[in-house]
Design an enzyme around this catalytic site. Structure first.
Site, PDB file in Angstrom:
ATOM      1  CG  ASP A 119      11.058  83.178 -19.311  1.00 19.62           C
ATOM      2  OD1 ASP A 119      11.458  84.096 -19.973  1.00 19.62           O
ATOM      3  OD2 ASP A 119      11.287  82.503 -19.594  1.00 19.62           O
ATOM      4  CE  LYS A 130      15.999  88.874 -19.624  1.00 18.96           C
ATOM      5  NZ  LYS A 130      16.243  87.798 -18.845  1.00 18.96           N
ATOM      6  N   GLY A 142      10.451  87.754 -24.682  1.00 23.64           N
ATOM      7  CA  GLY A 142       9.697  88.655 -24.783  1.00 23.64           C
ATOM      8  C   GLY A 142       9.707  89.027 -23.004  1.00 23.64           C
ATOM      9  CG  HIS A 143      12.089  92.002 -22.163  1.00 26.63           C
ATOM     10  ND1 HIS A 143      13.569  92.956 -22.130  1.00 26.63           N
ATOM     11  CD2 HIS A 143      12.428  90.690 -21.988  1.00 26.63           C
ATOM     12  CE1 HIS A 143      14.267  92.465 -22.269  1.00 26.63           C
ATOM     13  NE2 HIS A 143      13.777  91.197 -21.971  1.00 26.63           N
ATOM     14  CD  GLN A 180      17.667  85.016 -25.379  1.00 27.87           C
ATOM     15  OE1 GLN A 180      18.295  85.999 -25.587  1.00 27.87           O
ATOM     16  NE2 GLN A 180      16.607  85.824 -25.754  1.00 27.87           N
TER      17      GLN A 180
HETATM   18  P1  IMP Z   1      16.291  80.081 -29.374  1.00 28.32           P
HETATM   19  O1  IMP Z   1      16.618  81.229 -28.392  1.00 28.32           O
HETATM   20  O2  IMP Z   1      14.947  79.694 -29.455  1.00 28.32           O
HETATM   21  O3  IMP Z   1      17.138  79.062 -30.489  1.00 28.32           O
HETATM   22  O4  IMP Z   1      16.376  78.818 -27.041  1.00 28.32           O
HETATM   23  C1  IMP Z   1      17.054  77.987 -27.419  1.00 28.32           C
HETATM   24  C2  IMP Z   1      16.772  78.071 -25.633  1.00 28.32           C
HETATM   25  O5  IMP Z   1      16.837  79.207 -25.006  1.00 28.32           O
HETATM   26  C3  IMP Z   1      15.412  77.496 -25.558  1.00 28.32           C
HETATM   27  O6  IMP Z   1      15.660  76.955 -24.546  1.00 28.32           O
HETATM   28  C4  IMP Z   1      14.533  78.522 -25.146  1.00 28.32           C
HETATM   29  O7  IMP Z   1      13.491  77.866 -24.318  1.00 28.32           O
HETATM   30  C5  IMP Z   1      15.595  79.094 -24.703  1.00 28.32           C
HETATM   31  N1  IMP Z   1      15.261  80.813 -25.025  1.00 28.32           N
HETATM   32  C6  IMP Z   1      15.422  81.473 -25.725  1.00 28.32           C
HETATM   33  N2  IMP Z   1      15.356  82.699 -25.514  1.00 28.32           N
HETATM   34  C7  IMP Z   1      14.458  82.674 -24.162  1.00 28.32           C
HETATM   35  C8  IMP Z   1      13.851  84.079 -23.082  1.00 28.32           C
HETATM   36  O8  IMP Z   1      13.743  85.245 -23.585  1.00 28.32           O
HETATM   37  N3  IMP Z   1      13.279  83.390 -21.828  1.00 28.32           N
HETATM   38  C9  IMP Z   1      13.799  81.699 -22.039  1.00 28.32           C
HETATM   39  N4  IMP Z   1      13.995  81.301 -22.570  1.00 28.32           N
HETATM   40  C10 IMP Z   1      14.838  81.719 -23.455  1.00 28.32           C
END
Ligand code: IMP
Length: 430
Positions: free
Chosen positions: A13, A16, A40-41, A224
């Protein structure tokens, strides 16, 4: 522009989407190489917001090729919805503007059910995932019982692949109180999804190699952030894939010399969603102010993000792991009116001083940040377009971050719109 990788240098977040969008104008190909619809962009163009979870940000510019690489885990339902949404807006008009790797893995309903049920069962120990099925799909991939995008097109094999997957998933679902999946029905649904995606499924590695060998510009769009990387992040509070720049090569089928310039996106403060340690987290009115002014709510889940001071230990580590060439700093405008500002320069844990992020989350949870205080500013930064337009205290804040991270700040964002940007030493956009 040659070959550029854009990564998040904190916990995701970082903003990007906007920077990728600025770079995309100069790229022929935009490639996603890891993760899935957990990303989520948010793109804001002419005041209109478009949030993409899978489709690369290159979609906003007609004629660019957008690639979903083999390192990704793809939810076909989300992807088809995004394609339809783009087409409604007049984007992705040509099928040739999108290639989905036949080697990428597929996320189906049972992966998402498993993710959700496991998180619910974990109670206070939950990771705080996005519940998009990311973990279960990567586990299946590494366990060699995954479903690949290409399998969706081979009706003769699809039933066998799904049978193997359900042999594993159905007992787990039953144990967690979920509903088992019916093989025949799932096979029919998955084949229908494959049929709909058929125009875009192909050999993404070939598309990327082809572009590079023709001397075209390629932009790798990371998802991420570095501290969510499964190897280098705050394990186990991480996502299930590699998010560092090195994955751009592995996740799209290039050699290690492929990606040349690495741009790390860094927010002017720190945020995190989900569980796990966060040394500079603020649970006071400054944290609440950052959340409000910075609109810090997840673009995928809507969850309020945890907010805190800038952590130079985290960004220094990210710069090292990904070999960051430059920093694009986002949301500097959000810090206006907060005085003084603080930056964590090290941690202290049980009498030991750390200038790096410790491997153990227990140590990190006990780490107390060592802060340096800097004067802030009250001016609104939204109109600043040159470095010299910034108050001297804002300039000092940037310079100190450059010193502490050993990385030059090449671009500063002072608002969500494309033109709310200061280019300092950016080698491609200037
Ligand atoms: P998962 O990727 O859904 O398995 O989540 C694992 C961890 O990564 C959690 O803490 C999510 O909140 C975090 N996470 C996954 N994708 C994002 C992203 O695009 N932005 C911020 N945090 C993310």
């Amino acid at each position: 522009m040659a070959v550029v990788v854009i990564i998040g240098a904190q916990w995701g977040d970082e903003g990007k989407g906007k920077v990728v969008d600025l770079y995309t104008e100069h790229a022929d190909l935009v490639v996603r190489y890891g993760g899935g619809a957990n990303a989520g962009h948010t793109l804001v163009v002419d005041g209109k917001k478009l949030v993409t979870h899978l489709v690369p940000s290159g979609v906003l510019h007609a004629g660019k090729m957008n690639v979903l690489g083999s390192g990704m885990v793809i939810d076909p339902v989300v992807l088809l919805e995004e394609i339809a949404d783009c087409r409604k807006r007049g984007l992705l008009a040509e099928d040739s503007e999108l290639v989905v790797s036949d080697r990428a893995h597929v996320i189906l309903g049972f992966h998402k059910d498993l993710d959700r049920l496991r998180e619910a069962a974990a109670g206070g120990g939950a990771i705080g995932t996005t519940r998009r099925g990311i973990g279960p799909a990567y586990e299946a991939k590494v366990g060699r019982r995954g479903i690949r995008v290409g399998d969706l097109l081979r009706s003769s094999r699809l039933g066998d692949v799904l049978a193997r997957a359900l042999d594993e998933a159905n007992p787990q679902l039953a144990r967690l109180g979920g509903e088992p999946y019916d093989l025949a029905r799932l096979t029919e649904e998955a084949a229908a999804l494959g049929d709909k995606l058929r125009p875009w499924i192909g050999d993404s590695g070939r598309a990327v190699h082809g572009a590079i060998s023709k001397g075209q510009s390629v932009l790798f769009e990371g998802a991420q952030g570095t501290l969510l990387d499964v190897d280098h992040g705050t394990y186990p509070y991480v996502t299930s894939s590699n998010t560092v720049a090195g994955q751009a090569a592995a996740g799209s089928g290039l050699g290690p010399k492929g990606p040349g310039y690495v741009l790390g996106i860094v927010k002017a403060y720190t945020t995190r969603v989900g569980g796990g340690p966060f040394p500079t987290e603020l649970s006071d009115e400054v944290g609440a102010r950052l959340r409000k002014i910075g609109d810090e709510f997840g673009s995928t889940t809507g969850r309020p993000r945890r907010c805190g001071w800038f952590d130079a230990v985290v960004v220094r580590q990210a710069a090292r792991i990904s070999g960051m060439s430059g920093i694009a700093m986002t949301k500097l405008d959000v810090l206006s009116g907060i005085r003084p500002l603080r930056i964590a320069v090290a941690y202290e844990c049980d009498g030991t001083r750390y200038d790096r992020v410790p491997a153990s989350v227990r140590d990190l949870a006990n780490a107390r940040p060592v802060y340096e205080e800097l004067d802030g500013w009250d001016e609104d930064l939204g109109e600043a377009r040159r470095f010299e337009d910034l108050p001297v205290t804002a300039r000092r804040y940037i310079s100190r971050i450059e010193e502490l991270t050993g990385t030059p700040v090449t671009l500063i964002s002072v608002g969500a719109e494309r033109d709310e940007t200061i280019l300092l030493r950016d080698p491609f956009l200037l």
